[in-house]
Enzyme design. Structure first.
Site, PDB file in Angstrom:
ATOM      1  N   GLU A 126       0.797  -1.227   0.000  1.00  0.00           N
ATOM      2  CA  GLU A 126       0.000   0.000   0.000  1.00  0.00           C
ATOM      3  C   GLU A 126       0.831   1.279   0.000  1.00  0.00           C
ATOM      4  O   GLU A 126       0.273   2.367  -0.018  1.00  0.00           O
ATOM      5  CB  GLU A 126      -0.920   0.007   1.230  1.00  0.00           C
ATOM      6  CG  GLU A 126      -1.935  -1.133   1.245  1.00  0.00           C
ATOM      7  CD  GLU A 126      -2.952  -1.013   2.362  1.00  0.00           C
ATOM      8  OE1 GLU A 126      -2.786  -0.117   3.224  1.00  0.00           O
ATOM      9  OE2 GLU A 126      -3.912  -1.812   2.384  1.00  0.00           O
ATOM     10  N   ARG A 178       1.822   1.996   4.767  1.00  0.00           N
ATOM     11  CA  ARG A 178       1.513   2.944   3.698  1.00  0.00           C
ATOM     12  C   ARG A 178       2.615   3.945   3.406  1.00  0.00           C
ATOM     13  O   ARG A 178       2.427   4.834   2.581  1.00  0.00           O
ATOM     14  CB  ARG A 178       0.188   3.656   4.012  1.00  0.00           C
ATOM     15  CG  ARG A 178      -1.015   2.791   3.654  1.00  0.00           C
ATOM     16  CD  ARG A 178      -2.333   3.471   3.902  1.00  0.00           C
ATOM     17  NE  ARG A 178      -2.637   3.558   5.303  1.00  0.00           N
ATOM     18  CZ  ARG A 178      -3.145   2.555   6.022  1.00  0.00           C
ATOM     19  NH1 ARG A 178      -3.402   1.392   5.448  1.00  0.00           N
ATOM     20  NH2 ARG A 178      -3.383   2.698   7.306  1.00  0.00           N
ATOM     21  N   THR A 222      -0.116   1.236  10.677  1.00  0.00           N
ATOM     22  CA  THR A 222      -0.001   0.943   9.249  1.00  0.00           C
ATOM     23  C   THR A 222       0.161   2.214   8.425  1.00  0.00           C
ATOM     24  O   THR A 222       0.529   2.155   7.257  1.00  0.00           O
ATOM     25  CB  THR A 222      -1.247   0.192   8.737  1.00  0.00           C
ATOM     26  OG1 THR A 222      -2.423   0.976   8.999  1.00  0.00           O
ATOM     27  CG2 THR A 222      -1.383  -1.166   9.434  1.00  0.00           C
ATOM     28  N   GLU A 240     -11.358  -1.947  16.008  1.00  0.00           N
ATOM     29  CA  GLU A 240     -12.206  -3.141  15.989  1.00  0.00           C
ATOM     30  C   GLU A 240     -11.949  -4.046  17.186  1.00  0.00           C
ATOM     31  O   GLU A 240     -12.829  -4.785  17.626  1.00  0.00           O
ATOM     32  CB  GLU A 240     -11.980  -3.929  14.693  1.00  0.00           C
ATOM     33  CG  GLU A 240     -12.767  -3.415  13.508  1.00  0.00           C
ATOM     34  CD  GLU A 240     -12.278  -2.062  13.030  1.00  0.00           C
ATOM     35  OE1 GLU A 240     -13.100  -1.292  12.531  1.00  0.00           O
ATOM     36  OE2 GLU A 240     -11.067  -1.763  13.156  1.00  0.00           O
ATOM     37  N   THR A 296      -9.572   5.714  16.162  1.00  0.00           N
ATOM     38  CA  THR A 296      -8.149   5.678  15.828  1.00  0.00           C
ATOM     39  C   THR A 296      -7.823   6.510  14.586  1.00  0.00           C
ATOM     40  O   THR A 296      -8.553   6.505  13.602  1.00  0.00           O
ATOM     41  CB  THR A 296      -7.674   4.231  15.616  1.00  0.00           C
ATOM     42  OG1 THR A 296      -8.589   3.566  14.740  1.00  0.00           O
ATOM     43  CG2 THR A 296      -7.639   3.483  16.940  1.00  0.00           C
ATOM     44  N   ASN A 316     -13.673   4.983  13.268  1.00  0.00           N
ATOM     45  CA  ASN A 316     -14.952   4.490  13.780  1.00  0.00           C
ATOM     46  C   ASN A 316     -14.925   4.221  15.273  1.00  0.00           C
ATOM     47  O   ASN A 316     -13.868   4.187  15.904  1.00  0.00           O
ATOM     48  CB  ASN A 316     -15.317   3.201  13.058  1.00  0.00           C
ATOM     49  CG  ASN A 316     -14.236   2.144  13.183  1.00  0.00           C
ATOM     50  OD1 ASN A 316     -13.267   2.156  12.420  1.00  0.00           O
ATOM     51  ND2 ASN A 316     -14.368   1.231  14.126  1.00  0.00           N
ATOM     52  N   ASP A 361     -19.175   2.096  10.798  1.00  0.00           N
ATOM     53  CA  ASP A 361     -17.741   2.126  10.484  1.00  0.00           C
ATOM     54  C   ASP A 361     -17.453   3.133   9.382  1.00  0.00           C
ATOM     55  O   ASP A 361     -16.620   2.910   8.506  1.00  0.00           O
ATOM     56  CB  ASP A 361     -17.239   0.725  10.084  1.00  0.00           C
ATOM     57  CG  ASP A 361     -15.724   0.680   9.860  1.00  0.00           C
ATOM     58  OD1 ASP A 361     -15.007   1.522  10.428  1.00  0.00           O
ATOM     59  OD2 ASP A 361     -15.259  -0.202   9.110  1.00  0.00           O
ATOM     60  N   TRP A 449      -9.161   3.708   1.940  1.00  0.00           N
ATOM     61  CA  TRP A 449      -7.890   4.416   2.185  1.00  0.00           C
ATOM     62  C   TRP A 449      -7.196   4.803   0.889  1.00  0.00           C
ATOM     63  O   TRP A 449      -6.350   5.701   0.875  1.00  0.00           O
ATOM     64  CB  TRP A 449      -6.949   3.542   3.019  1.00  0.00           C
ATOM     65  CG  TRP A 449      -6.466   2.331   2.257  1.00  0.00           C
ATOM     66  CD1 TRP A 449      -7.033   1.103   2.243  1.00  0.00           C
ATOM     67  CD2 TRP A 449      -5.355   2.281   1.360  1.00  0.00           C
ATOM     68  NE1 TRP A 449      -6.344   0.279   1.383  1.00  0.00           N
ATOM     69  CE2 TRP A 449      -5.309   0.971   0.829  1.00  0.00           C
ATOM     70  CE3 TRP A 449      -4.401   3.212   0.956  1.00  0.00           C
ATOM     71  CZ2 TRP A 449      -4.343   0.567  -0.087  1.00  0.00           C
ATOM     72  CZ3 TRP A 449      -3.436   2.815   0.031  1.00  0.00           C
ATOM     73  CH2 TRP A 449      -3.409   1.501  -0.474  1.00  0.00           C
ATOM     74  N   CYS A 668      -9.680 -13.076   7.936  1.00  0.00           N
ATOM     75  CA  CYS A 668      -8.502 -13.419   7.143  1.00  0.00           C
ATOM     76  C   CYS A 668      -8.803 -14.429   6.046  1.00  0.00           C
ATOM     77  O   CYS A 668      -8.132 -14.447   5.028  1.00  0.00           O
ATOM     78  CB  CYS A 668      -7.403 -13.992   8.034  1.00  0.00           C
ATOM     79  SG  CYS A 668      -6.317 -12.743   8.728  1.00  0.00           S
ATOM     80  N   HIS A 669      -9.795 -15.282   6.285  1.00  0.00           N
ATOM     81  CA  HIS A 669     -10.016 -16.392   5.360  1.00  0.00           C
ATOM     82  C   HIS A 669     -11.334 -16.293   4.600  1.00  0.00           C
ATOM     83  O   HIS A 669     -11.689 -17.217   3.872  1.00  0.00           O
ATOM     84  CB  HIS A 669      -9.922 -17.716   6.120  1.00  0.00           C
ATOM     85  CG  HIS A 669      -8.570 -17.932   6.733  1.00  0.00           C
ATOM     86  ND1 HIS A 669      -7.475 -18.272   5.984  1.00  0.00           N
ATOM     87  CD2 HIS A 669      -8.146 -17.825   8.016  1.00  0.00           C
ATOM     88  CE1 HIS A 669      -6.424 -18.384   6.780  1.00  0.00           C
ATOM     89  NE2 HIS A 669      -6.801 -18.109   8.010  1.00  0.00           N
ATOM     90  N   MET A 707       0.512 -16.653  11.881  1.00  0.00           N
ATOM     91  CA  MET A 707      -0.662 -17.351  12.377  1.00  0.00           C
ATOM     92  C   MET A 707      -0.449 -17.688  13.850  1.00  0.00           C
ATOM     93  O   MET A 707       0.072 -18.744  14.199  1.00  0.00           O
ATOM     94  CB  MET A 707      -0.899 -18.612  11.539  1.00  0.00           C
ATOM     95  CG  MET A 707      -2.038 -19.507  12.042  1.00  0.00           C
ATOM     96  SD  MET A 707      -3.570 -18.622  12.274  1.00  0.00           S
ATOM     97  CE  MET A 707      -4.210 -19.493  13.686  1.00  0.00           C
TER      98      MET A 707
END
Length: 742
Positions: A126, A178, A222, A240, A296, A316, A361, A449, A668-669, A707
């Protein structure tokens, strides 16, 4: 008007298997802890594709010398050296417009690859690179920083902050970064695990390092730092999970903390940090501080040197549902707001809340652009933002006065923004307290973003638009769980809710949209197959550049949107391009690597390049007449294990596993275990993964890949149920594939 004074906020004021089915579009913005993710850990330096007979690479002393005088004066005068890209948005105003015009509409079709750099990381890329006199500084996933020769892509130095891979579990939206900041011979980077690091620009050696967070809480960084008046500014993420947001200024020379501004009030039984927070506390109810509150400041900032105002966007609430977060109502300042701060002290001068009492959000951390516009026949210093909530805002940047706010995407949660009060006029279609609702925009917003760009020549803003809806459903039995997402939404029953309401889902797509901020209307737009596409660059050559989720990079005419050039990379692009020049040659450079927020949970599944090709991160750099060869990106080979294991569990175990999966794993999945090509798609898990399922989820044997163990949240029975659900989804997918390809 919600731009009021800090101490006296004005009450009421607002100073796929189913590739485009509901599966990939629902929980937009739900991306987080990597349950079985074989997340790529930091990797060694990669060898770029080099041209021969290039000039010698700059030495450490030379790099240090050329960056030593990168300061406020130089950034303010950036147009005098258009060949460089000195700050995150090129200038403090964050317009992302390049004055370079060697590449223009008449010759852009001759663009070719000059060089590419293989990052060897298959996650979201990013960052906006910074270029100073032929040296390119770029951050990669896992907060790794590289200095490259901007002519060739040769590595000059590399810095790996060695983020603990297990920290990925705290990251809502991939292990992305970023960008960096360059200032007076140093390079500054925020790390995923909450550190701010100053590096020697010549060597990449650590000069100082500062912890910016409470390490017992799931904070992340980030965003790219900004440097203003010798102060390094950084925010954080984690709403979150339940944290309290803030932005902090550190001395650029020493790393000492200068000030910190919390974006939401803390425990009212304790002294408030400043009068602004004491005033904000009156707009909250219940015991919000126990869940952190959120707010945040994880991305946008801009600075006006003449007004000496720093603008920061906030996020949010935690949880998302205002009914659960603040029983009794209230605007919940300073969630989803634009804050104007004094950079010397952190004092709040004015604020504007785009979404009072945010319930969806709808962050206001999206890019803030400063510009001088002709407004009603007179020049006006304005601030522009297209936040998640779907309205394009133009504010007076000196006072925060609302000048205009109009819909730039489909919106059904509010009919308009009241020009007198500055408040959105909410509609019943957005209220999900009593029943599930498809709301437009989704939690990813009309604009996420991915940076937009303002062209002062066309006077248009080019926005990477998302036309997405989301099904919101309140969880009446919600309880805060440490270490998990805490949204207040009914994730456990999401598959059933989706099935019940699938016929009501609005259509979805993505666009590049040219927006006239004065007349508040779209001038042209380009529709994309996927919803999530890259950030935008505009140039004095009359061009707009953007990458796409399906792995294309293109140039469009800035005045009409006509496509003038395109190349296929086979790697999804979400990052924004930049342009720079060295030795009289103009380059356009962009990071490619699929991932990030709104993506890793399954959006654009079946459409993104990563659903068909390996997600191999690269930095691509283009120039006129260049003939370097694009990397050969292998196609993905996805096979369902045969036979699938039989766990010997009753059928209801998979139902229980579904509820657990949606609560802890989909971020994630993917929703319904349909991945988008970033983290492993568990329907195609290997025999080894199936055999070691328990030890992966509970034992943490893949913690070194990101993980981490979930033993704090899940029992052995829970994991077996989740495994049963994954196996069920694999069987269903195999059956669906046989129907399509008998």
């Amino acid at each position: 008007m919600r731009c009021g004074s800090v101490a006296l906020p004005r009450p009421g004021g607002n100073a796929k298997v189913a590739p485009r089915s509901f599966v990939g579009l629902l929980l937009a913005s739900l991306s987080g802890p990597c349950l079985l993710a074989g997340c790529d850990a930091p990797t060694p330096s990669a060898a770029p594709a080099l041209a021969s007979a290039e000039p010698a690479a700059p030495t450490a002393d030379a790099i240090r010398a050329i960056t030593m005088n990168v300061d406020a004066a130089r950034i303010r005068a950036a147009d005098a050296e258009p060949g460089n890209w000195l700050a995150h948005g090129r200038r403090y105003d964050e317009q992302r417009f390049s004055p370079l015009a060697q590449i223009d509409r008449s010759n852009v079709a001759k663009l070719g690859l000059a060089w590419s750099f293989d990052t060897e990381v298959g996650r979201g890329h990013e960052a906006t690179p910074i270029v100073v006199d032929g040296v390119l500084f770029v951050s990669l996933p896992w907060s790794v920083v590289k200095a490259l020769d901007a002519r060739t892509g040769a590595v000059l130095w590399s810095f790996d902050p060695k983020v603990p891979p297990a920290w990925a579990r705290n990251a809502c939206c991939d292990v992305v970064n970023r960008g960096v900041a360059v200032w007076k011979g140093r390079v500054y980077v925020g790390t995923l695990d909450g550190r701010l690091v100053a590096l020697d620009a010549g060597t990449g050696a650590v000069v100082w390092e500062q912890n910016t967070i409470d390490r017992d809480k799931p904070y992340t960084i980030t965003g790219a730092p900004r440097v203003v008046k010798d102060k390094v500014l950084i925010g954080n993420g984690g709403a979150e999970y339940g944290v309290r947001g803030y932005v902090t200024a550190y001395d650029a020379a020493t790393g000492a903390q200068v000030w910190r501004f919390y974006t939401v009030p803390g425990d009212p039984s304790q002294p408030f940090e400043n009068p602004a927070l004491e005033a904000a506390a009156k707009t909250w109810h219940g015991r919000w501080w126990e869940g952190g509150g959120g707010g945040t400041a994880w991305d946008s900032m801009a600075y006006d040197p003449e007004l000496d105002l720093l603008y920061v966007g906030t996020g949010n609430g935690s949880p998302w549902s205002r009914k659960l977060r603040s029983p009794g109502g209230g605007d919940n300042l300073y969630l989803s707001s634009i804050l104007a701060l004094r950079p010397d002290t952190g004092e709040l001068v004015w604020y504007y809340q785009t979404t009072p009492g945010d319930n969806w959000d709808y962050t206001a951390v999206q890019q803030i652009i400063l510009a001088d516009l002709d407004w009603n026949g007179a020049p006006r210093k304005v601030l522009m933002q297209a936040p998640k909530n779907g309205f394009f805002y133009v504010l007076d940047r000196a006072t925060g006065e609302l000048l205009s706010a109009e819909k730039f995407v489909r919106v059904n949660w509010a009919s308009s923004v009241d020009k007198k009060t500055g408040r959105p006029v909410e509609m019943p279609e957005g209220n999900y307290d009593e029943q599930p609702r498809w709301v437009l925009p989704s939690a990813n917003g009309g604009h996420l973003w991915h940076p937009m760009s303002y062209d002062p020549e066309t006077k248009l803003v080019y926005i990477p638009v998302l036309e997405l809806s989301m099904l919101y459903a309140l969880d009446p039995a919600f309880e805060h769980v440490k270490g998990a997402w805490n949204l207040g939404l009914d994730l456990k029953n999401y598959p059933a809710l989706l099935a019940a309401h699938a016929s009501e889902m609005p259509a979805a797509w993505g666009e590049l949209k040219a927006w006239d901020p004065v007349h508040q209307k779209a001038v042209w737009s380009v529709k994309h197959p996927g919803s999530f596409n890259g950030g935008v660059l505009s140039t004095a050559g009359g061009l707009v550049f953007q990458g796409t989720s399906d792995g294309r990079f293109a140039a469009y005419a800035a005045d009409s949107g006509a496509k003038l050039w395109e190349i296929t990379t086979h790697i999804g692009i979400v990052a924004p391009p930049i342009s720079y020049s060295v030795d009289g040659k103009q380059y356009v450079s962009v990071l490619a690597g699929w991932g990030g927020g709104g993506v890793i949970e399954g959006n654009d599944a079946g459409i993104s390049a990563a659903s068909r090709y390996e997600n191999q991160g690269h930095l691509f750099t283009f120039a006129l007449g260049a003939t370097a060869k694009l990397p050969d990106v292998p196609q993905r080979k996805l096979e369902i294990v045969d036979p699938l294991p039989d766990l010997g569990l009753p059928p209801e175990a998979a139902d229980r596993g579904s509820a657990l999966f949606q609560r802890y794993c989909l971020m994630c999945h993917g929703v319904l275990a349909i991945g988008a090509g970033v983290n492993p798609d568990l329907r195609y898990a290997s025999a080894e993964t199936h055999a070691n399922f328990d030890s992966i989820v509970l034992g943490g044997v893949r913690a070194h890949k990101g993980m981490a163990s979930f033993a704090d949240l899940l029992s052995a029975d829970d994991v077996r149920s989740i495994h049963a659900y994954v196996i069920q989804r694999a069987r269903e997918t195999r059956a669906e594939n046989r129907e399509v390809h008998p």
